[in-house]
Design an enzyme around this catalytic site. Structure first.
Site, mmCIF file in Angstrom:
data_model
loop_
_atom_site.group_PDB
_atom_site.id
_atom_site.type_symbol
_atom_site.label_atom_id
_atom_site.label_comp_id
_atom_site.label_asym_id
_atom_site.label_seq_id
_atom_site.Cartn_x
_atom_site.Cartn_y
_atom_site.Cartn_z
ATOM 1 N N HIS A 121 0.876 -1.172 0.000
ATOM 2 C CA HIS A 121 0.000 0.000 0.000
ATOM 3 C C HIS A 121 0.918 1.228 0.000
ATOM 4 C CE1 HIS A 121 -2.908 2.791 1.938
ATOM 5 N NE2 HIS A 121 -3.854 1.932 1.611
ATOM 6 N N ASP A 198 2.418 -4.766 8.321
ATOM 7 C CA ASP A 198 1.199 -3.966 8.187
ATOM 8 C C ASP A 198 0.014 -4.945 8.206
ATOM 9 O OD1 ASP A 198 -1.052 -2.719 7.167
ATOM 10 O OD2 ASP A 198 -0.024 -1.792 5.467
ATOM 11 N N GLN A 201 -5.030 -5.101 6.651
ATOM 12 C CA GLN A 201 -5.945 -5.907 5.850
ATOM 13 C C GLN A 201 -6.150 -7.295 6.459
ATOM 14 O OE1 GLN A 201 -8.563 -5.411 3.361
ATOM 15 N NE2 GLN A 201 -6.964 -3.872 3.150
ATOM 16 N N LYS A 224 -11.056 -1.214 9.867
ATOM 17 C CA LYS A 224 -11.111 -2.355 8.954
ATOM 18 C C LYS A 224 -11.705 -3.582 9.643
ATOM 19 C CE LYS A 224 -8.578 -0.444 5.500
ATOM 20 N NZ LYS A 224 -7.217 -0.454 4.962
ATOM 21 N N CYS A 362 -4.493 2.483 -3.855
ATOM 22 C CA CYS A 362 -3.288 2.920 -3.146
ATOM 23 C C CYS A 362 -2.127 1.957 -3.367
ATOM 24 C CB CYS A 362 -3.526 3.095 -1.642
ATOM 25 S SG CYS A 362 -4.651 4.417 -1.267
HETATM 26 C C1 PLP Z 1 -6.204 0.408 4.778
HETATM 27 C C2 PLP Z 1 -4.787 0.040 4.691
HETATM 28 C C3 PLP Z 1 -3.776 0.905 5.143
HETATM 29 C C4 PLP Z 1 -4.065 2.300 5.647
HETATM 30 O O1 PLP Z 1 -4.844 2.294 6.792
HETATM 31 P P1 PLP Z 1 -5.331 3.703 7.410
HETATM 32 O O2 PLP Z 1 -6.392 3.312 8.375
HETATM 33 O O3 PLP Z 1 -5.864 4.502 6.254
HETATM 34 O O4 PLP Z 1 -4.151 4.344 8.042
HETATM 35 C C5 PLP Z 1 -2.479 0.470 5.090
HETATM 36 N N1 PLP Z 1 -2.163 -0.751 4.619
HETATM 37 C C6 PLP Z 1 -3.102 -1.620 4.168
HETATM 38 C C7 PLP Z 1 -2.689 -2.959 3.679
HETATM 39 C C8 PLP Z 1 -4.449 -1.244 4.192
HETATM 40 O O5 PLP Z 1 -5.369 -2.101 3.746
#
Ligand code: PLP
Length: 404
Positions: A121, A198, A201, A224, A362
């Site tokens: 992302h 990260d 997701q 999320k 993104c």
């Molecule tokens: C949504 C997402 C982000 C960003 O999350 P925010 O809540 O906008 O800070 C980063 N990495 C992944 C894989 C995402 O799905």
């Protein structure tokens, strides 16, 4: 039997109509919907004990502090961190990544290397580029194959004694690929590098275990996983969090302040300057409780059924191509129709009450890899149904006929 129909009754928004049609919400990878149980917690906070935390001696402040800290403990327990002070409350994934990137700017040297993956992302690419510009360190990228999987042999070649950090998402938001983070972490540790995962997701689908993974940093966002926007967490191993300098200065993060010198508060407060999203932190805990009540194993099994069904049904449409066919993936389907721009499909689907995302998600480097401007992305949650998959398939066919 997983009862999605019953679960849907928890979500007021799923009862509404869009453009005169029942809402079919398939944009869960961008943000998930909020159940009444979590909405109630938010209303209760503002109705009954809204107050600033940690500093007050009065009853409201103590109630708010207790509930906020209970939220932190719920996060700690759910993600199996060893200590509650290893959970730093943030404004979300992006904030957590920037906090770590900023901290490393004082720890990196010119010859150091950072490895990211081709599946990232933008929020997991840009902060590292900024960090490399600041420190002179080099950014290296683990490439991907056509299925949307990381090429792990190439990862082995990229790792060296100069590797200081590895950053990878647990699950790709654009394609749904579940990355082999266990292997990535083990191999990074063999050369002495730290790993930030990260989990934005992954958190709605997988219950990640911080201690079992032995991961150094892990970040995610509440929105999320059925919680509100503007709140998330950074997990960091205690040793690492002690090594990193504070990110922002301000109230809450200090032990003692004079004009000569300020000493910083202990973890986690060292990284929590200013008044946090108090209600959000409390509601985040409620969202985790809500999802655990349904159960992550049951959710994963049901979503996998939805994914297989939707994949098979969509592939029956002539000229439809799915991007991201990894063996290990979650309920995300990125696709295009031959000769039609994804934006046009998304617009027509909206007219039918169907919410999908279109664009580069993104993740422009992934789109460049496939040489496409973007995709239509349908992402399913545990409250979606096979009937909604059917509505999507019918809608895509209609759009194809209208646009052809
Ligand atoms: C949504 C997402 C982000 C960003 O999350 P925010 O809540 O906008 O800070 C980063 N990495 C992944 C894989 C995402 O799905």
């Amino acid at each position: 039997m997983f009862n999605a129909e019953k679960i849907r009754q928890d979500f007021p928004i799923l009862q509404r109509q869009v453009n005169g049609k029942p809402l079919v919400y398939l944009d869960n990878a961008a943000t998930s919907q909020t159940p009444q149980q979590v909405i109630d917690v938010i209303v209760d906070y503002y109705s009954n004990y809204n107050a600033n935390i940690h500093r007050g001696v009065h009853t409201l402040s103590q109630e708010a502090t207790d509930k906020y800290e209970a939220g932190r403990h719920t996060i700690q327990k759910h993600f199996n961190a060893k200590h509650a002070h290893e959970i730093i409350m943030t404004a979300g994934t992006t904030h957590g990544i920037n906090l770590v990137a900023n901290g490393f700017s004082s720890l990196l040297k010119k010859e150091d290397e950072i490895i990211v993956s081709a599946l990232e992302h933008h929020s997991n690419i840009v902060p590292w580029q900024m960090l490399c510009e600041k420190t002179g360190a080099t950014l290296k990228v683990i490439p991907m194959n056509m299925a949307g999987e990381l090429i792990m042999d190439d990862y082995d070649t990229l790792l060296s004694k100069n590797t200081k950090l590895v950053f990878v998402n647990h699950i790709s938001n654009a394609l749904g690929t579940i990355n082999p983070i266990e292997e990535i972490i083990t191999k990074a540790h063999q050369v002495g590098a730290a790993v930030l995962v990260d989990g934005a997701q992954a958190c709605p689908h997988i219950k990640a275990d911080m201690q079992a993974l032995d991961v150094d940093f892990y970040v995610a966002s509440a929105h999320k996983m059925c919680g509100p926007t503007g709140v998330g967490f950074l997990y960091g191993k205690e040793d690492w969090l002690n090594k990193l300098p504070p990110y922002q200065g301000g109230g809450e993060m200090i032990a003692e302040v004079t004009f000569e010198k300020t000493t910083y508060a202990d973890l986690p407060h060292k990284f929590e300057a200013g008044t946090p999203n108090i209600c959000g932190g409390i509601a985040f805990g409620a969202a985790i409780d809500y999802m655990n009540n349904i159960g992550f194993d049951a959710i994963a099994k049901y979503e996998h059924e939805l994914l297989e069904y939707a994949t098979a049904e969509l592939l029956k449409i002539e000229g439809l191509k799915i991007y991201g066919t990894a063996k290990n993936k979650t309920s995300v389907i990125s696709f295009n129709l031959e000769g039609i721009h994804p934006y046009d499909i998304g617009t027509l689907l909206d007219k039918m009450g169907i919410a999908v995302r279109t664009g580069h998600h993104c993740a422009q480097p992934i789109m460049n890899f496939y040489n496409i401007p973007g995709t239509v992305r349908a992402s399913f949650a545990f409250y979606n149904t096979k009937a909604e998959v059917d509505a999507l398939v019918t809608g895509v066919k209609k759009a194809q006929m209208m646009l052809a």
